[in-house]
Design an enzyme around this catalytic site. Sequence first.
Site, PDB file in Angstrom:
ATOM      1  N   TYR A 186       7.840 -14.252 -12.433  1.00  0.00           N
ATOM      2  CA  TYR A 186       6.427 -13.304 -12.291  1.00  0.00           C
ATOM      3  C   TYR A 186       5.084 -14.322 -12.807  1.00  0.00           C
ATOM      4  O   TYR A 186       4.022 -14.232 -12.057  1.00  0.00           O
ATOM      5  CB  TYR A 186       6.736 -12.230 -13.003  1.00  0.00           C
ATOM      6  CG  TYR A 186       5.751 -11.184 -12.632  1.00  0.00           C
ATOM      7  CD1 TYR A 186       5.561 -10.402 -11.380  1.00  0.00           C
ATOM      8  CD2 TYR A 186       4.856 -10.675 -13.520  1.00  0.00           C
ATOM      9  CE1 TYR A 186       5.021  -9.423 -11.300  1.00  0.00           C
ATOM     10  CE2 TYR A 186       3.852  -9.783 -13.310  1.00  0.00           C
ATOM     11  CZ  TYR A 186       3.843  -9.076 -12.193  1.00  0.00           C
ATOM     12  OH  TYR A 186       3.169  -7.876 -12.095  1.00  0.00           O
TER      13      TYR A 186
ATOM     14  N   ALA B 251       4.559 -17.397 -13.372  1.00  0.00           N
ATOM     15  CA  ALA B 251       4.328 -18.549 -12.564  1.00  0.00           C
ATOM     16  C   ALA B 251       3.593 -18.101 -11.236  1.00  0.00           C
ATOM     17  O   ALA B 251       2.811 -18.783 -10.785  1.00  0.00           O
ATOM     18  CB  ALA B 251       5.554 -19.293 -12.293  1.00  0.00           C
TER      19      ALA B 251
ATOM     20  N   SER C   4      -1.896 -10.797 -12.532  1.00  0.00           N
ATOM     21  CA  SER C   4      -1.362  -9.977 -13.813  1.00  0.00           C
ATOM     22  C   SER C   4      -1.974 -10.848 -14.914  1.00  0.00           C
ATOM     23  O   SER C   4      -2.249 -11.784 -15.039  1.00  0.00           O
ATOM     24  CB  SER C   4       0.012  -9.608 -13.662  1.00  0.00           C
ATOM     25  OG  SER C   4       0.476  -9.332 -14.924  1.00  0.00           O
TER      26      SER C   4
ATOM     27  N   LYS D 136       2.003 -15.478 -10.749  1.00  0.00           N
ATOM     28  CA  LYS D 136       0.581 -14.719 -10.847  1.00  0.00           C
ATOM     29  C   LYS D 136      -0.180 -15.818 -11.212  1.00  0.00           C
ATOM     30  O   LYS D 136      -1.732 -15.836 -10.767  1.00  0.00           O
ATOM     31  CB  LYS D 136       0.763 -13.662 -11.971  1.00  0.00           C
ATOM     32  CG  LYS D 136       1.535 -12.364 -11.309  1.00  0.00           C
ATOM     33  CD  LYS D 136       1.009 -11.823 -10.353  1.00  0.00           C
ATOM     34  CE  LYS D 136       1.664 -10.322  -9.810  1.00  0.00           C
ATOM     35  NZ  LYS D 136       1.149  -9.860  -8.557  1.00  0.00           N
TER      36      LYS D 136
ATOM     37  N   ALA E  58       0.719  -1.304   0.082  1.00  0.00           N
ATOM     38  CA  ALA E  58      -0.211  -0.167   0.073  1.00  0.00           C
ATOM     39  C   ALA E  58       0.884   1.269   0.033  1.00  0.00           C
ATOM     40  O   ALA E  58       0.215   2.499   0.027  1.00  0.00           O
ATOM     41  CB  ALA E  58      -0.932   0.097   1.146  1.00  0.00           C
TER      42      ALA E  58
ATOM     43  N   ARG F  72       2.830   2.288  -2.589  1.00  0.00           N
ATOM     44  CA  ARG F  72       2.930   2.985  -3.541  1.00  0.00           C
ATOM     45  C   ARG F  72       2.068   2.513  -4.700  1.00  0.00           C
ATOM     46  O   ARG F  72       1.437   1.441  -4.520  1.00  0.00           O
ATOM     47  CB  ARG F  72       4.317   2.904  -4.168  1.00  0.00           C
ATOM     48  CG  ARG F  72       5.459   3.713  -3.427  1.00  0.00           C
ATOM     49  CD  ARG F  72       6.853   3.451  -4.124  1.00  0.00           C
ATOM     50  NE  ARG F  72       7.387   2.101  -3.599  1.00  0.00           N
ATOM     51  CZ  ARG F  72       7.969   1.367  -4.432  1.00  0.00           C
ATOM     52  NH1 ARG F  72       7.888   1.515  -5.794  1.00  0.00           N
ATOM     53  NH2 ARG F  72       8.420   0.048  -4.081  1.00  0.00           N
TER      54      ARG F  72
HETATM   55  P1  NAP Z   1       4.955  -0.701  -7.227  1.00  0.00           P
HETATM   56  O1  NAP Z   1       4.390   0.717  -7.554  1.00  0.00           O
HETATM   57  O2  NAP Z   1       6.124  -1.283  -7.379  1.00  0.00           O
HETATM   58  O3  NAP Z   1       4.489  -0.856  -5.499  1.00  0.00           O
HETATM   59  C1  NAP Z   1       4.850  -2.287  -5.074  1.00  0.00           C
HETATM   60  C2  NAP Z   1       4.337  -2.111  -3.557  1.00  0.00           C
HETATM   61  O4  NAP Z   1       4.653  -3.241  -2.997  1.00  0.00           O
HETATM   62  C3  NAP Z   1       5.188  -1.140  -2.625  1.00  0.00           C
HETATM   63  O5  NAP Z   1       4.172  -0.492  -2.046  1.00  0.00           O
HETATM   64  C4  NAP Z   1       6.039  -2.377  -2.083  1.00  0.00           C
HETATM   65  O6  NAP Z   1       6.661  -1.724  -0.684  1.00  0.00           O
HETATM   66  C5  NAP Z   1       5.364  -3.342  -1.866  1.00  0.00           C
HETATM   67  N1  NAP Z   1       6.395  -4.278  -1.876  1.00  0.00           N
HETATM   68  C6  NAP Z   1       7.200  -5.136  -2.507  1.00  0.00           C
HETATM   69  N2  NAP Z   1       7.903  -6.032  -1.953  1.00  0.00           N
HETATM   70  C7  NAP Z   1       7.559  -6.132  -0.801  1.00  0.00           C
HETATM   71  C8  NAP Z   1       7.783  -6.992   0.344  1.00  0.00           C
HETATM   72  N3  NAP Z   1       8.743  -7.903   0.201  1.00  0.00           N
HETATM   73  N4  NAP Z   1       7.075  -6.687   1.422  1.00  0.00           N
HETATM   74  C9  NAP Z   1       6.119  -5.549   1.395  1.00  0.00           C
HETATM   75  N5  NAP Z   1       5.702  -4.835   0.498  1.00  0.00           N
HETATM   76  C10 NAP Z   1       6.517  -5.200  -0.483  1.00  0.00           C
HETATM   77  O7  NAP Z   1       4.065  -1.974  -7.921  1.00  0.00           O
HETATM   78  P2  NAP Z   1       2.754  -1.477  -8.474  1.00  0.00           P
HETATM   79  O8  NAP Z   1       2.953  -1.515 -10.049  1.00  0.00           O
HETATM   80  O9  NAP Z   1       1.535  -0.885  -7.630  1.00  0.00           O
HETATM   81  O10 NAP Z   1       2.211  -3.196  -8.182  1.00  0.00           O
HETATM   82  C11 NAP Z   1       1.150  -3.710  -7.545  1.00  0.00           C
HETATM   83  C12 NAP Z   1       0.862  -5.007  -7.813  1.00  0.00           C
HETATM   84  O11 NAP Z   1       0.174  -4.975  -8.997  1.00  0.00           O
HETATM   85  C13 NAP Z   1       1.800  -6.011  -7.908  1.00  0.00           C
HETATM   86  O12 NAP Z   1       1.651  -7.427  -7.377  1.00  0.00           O
HETATM   87  C14 NAP Z   1       2.098  -6.247  -9.373  1.00  0.00           C
HETATM   88  O13 NAP Z   1       2.786  -7.701  -9.435  1.00  0.00           O
HETATM   89  C15 NAP Z   1       0.676  -6.167  -9.809  1.00  0.00           C
HETATM   90  N6  NAP Z   1       0.719  -5.736 -11.339  1.00  0.00           N
HETATM   91  C16 NAP Z   1       1.206  -4.588 -11.580  1.00  0.00           C
HETATM   92  C17 NAP Z   1       1.059  -4.030 -12.900  1.00  0.00           C
HETATM   93  C18 NAP Z   1       1.389  -2.805 -13.540  1.00  0.00           C
HETATM   94  O14 NAP Z   1       1.555  -2.702 -14.471  1.00  0.00           O
HETATM   95  N7  NAP Z   1       1.905  -2.051 -12.604  1.00  0.00           N
HETATM   96  C19 NAP Z   1       0.490  -4.961 -13.816  1.00  0.00           C
HETATM   97  C20 NAP Z   1       0.114  -6.174 -13.428  1.00  0.00           C
HETATM   98  C21 NAP Z   1       0.087  -6.534 -12.166  1.00  0.00           C
HETATM   99  P3  NAP Z   1       7.769  -0.247  -0.664  1.00  0.00           P
HETATM  100  O15 NAP Z   1       6.710   0.881  -1.109  1.00  0.00           O
HETATM  101  O16 NAP Z   1       8.103  -0.301   0.790  1.00  0.00           O
HETATM  102  O17 NAP Z   1       8.686  -0.483  -1.587  1.00  0.00           O
END
Ligand code: NAP
Length: 249
Positions: A155, A157, A142, A159, A14, A16
Amino acid sequence: MLTFTHRTALVTGAGRGIGKAIAETLAKQGVTVICVSKSADSCGATAAAIVAAGGKARALAVDVADGAAIAKASEDLLKEFPTIDILVNNAGITRDGLLFRMSETDWNDVIGTNLTSCFHWTKLIGRPMTRARWGRIVNIASVSGIMGNAGQANYSAAKAGMIGLTKTLAREFAGRSVTVNAVAPGFIKTDMTTEFVNNPEVAAKILEAVPLKRFGEAADIANITAYLCSEEAGYITGQVFSVDGGMAM
Ligand code: NAP
């Protein structure tokens, strides 16, 4: 407005991007949100923004790749909140590379953070939720878990695993009125995709495969997630909702 009656949610990742948008959207609907991220600063900033806007939130820094850390955090939380009604497993990372160049560390890190974390949170938070006979679980998967994506074996696998977990837990928890669904985003503008979105050549190539010809916003994922967590979505379970501009149709 959707209906949420004195609900508490835990949203991972949460700090970012998509998770922050989900936390803020739920908070606007009156939900108390526990904002989890790896760094205390990022979940702290999200919780502070929610409180400044008149909502209810608290920050919790937990490394979701660490099962023991999740167990300790859940134990402490469940002393404070008798039930957590809504769980959004959203935290995720990528460590991309073609299979022959992918290290076992990159494989394990991605499976641990994206998939095994869901196993731990759901087991711990899901037990009191099923006892309370009301709950909502949304797993942020995803399009890569549906279609596959060259360079993302780990990734994809993870998802795809989240989708299998979603369908299985939907069946296991259905008798307790706990729904379990997945949302499968396509390319959404966040820190995770900045390097693609900001590179005009790469962006144009990606958008060739997106019928709506644009990248999605974090709000596109937050809106459907909030709906799936609401009272109104009580007859929807075991489903995967693609929010991807038409990529995976
Ligand atoms: P993001 O902007 O990189 O933000 C990721 C968030 O996850 C951050 O708050 C981060 O914490 C937290 N996080 C990562 N590793 C962690 C860990 N080991 N422990 C606790 N928190 C952790 O990613 P996003 O784009 O918002 O993606 C969110 C979800 O949507 C992910 O599961 C991603 O795979 C999925 N998704 C995204 C896209 C896309 O196009 N963006 C597409 C498909 C799926 P910190 O803030 O502390 O670093």
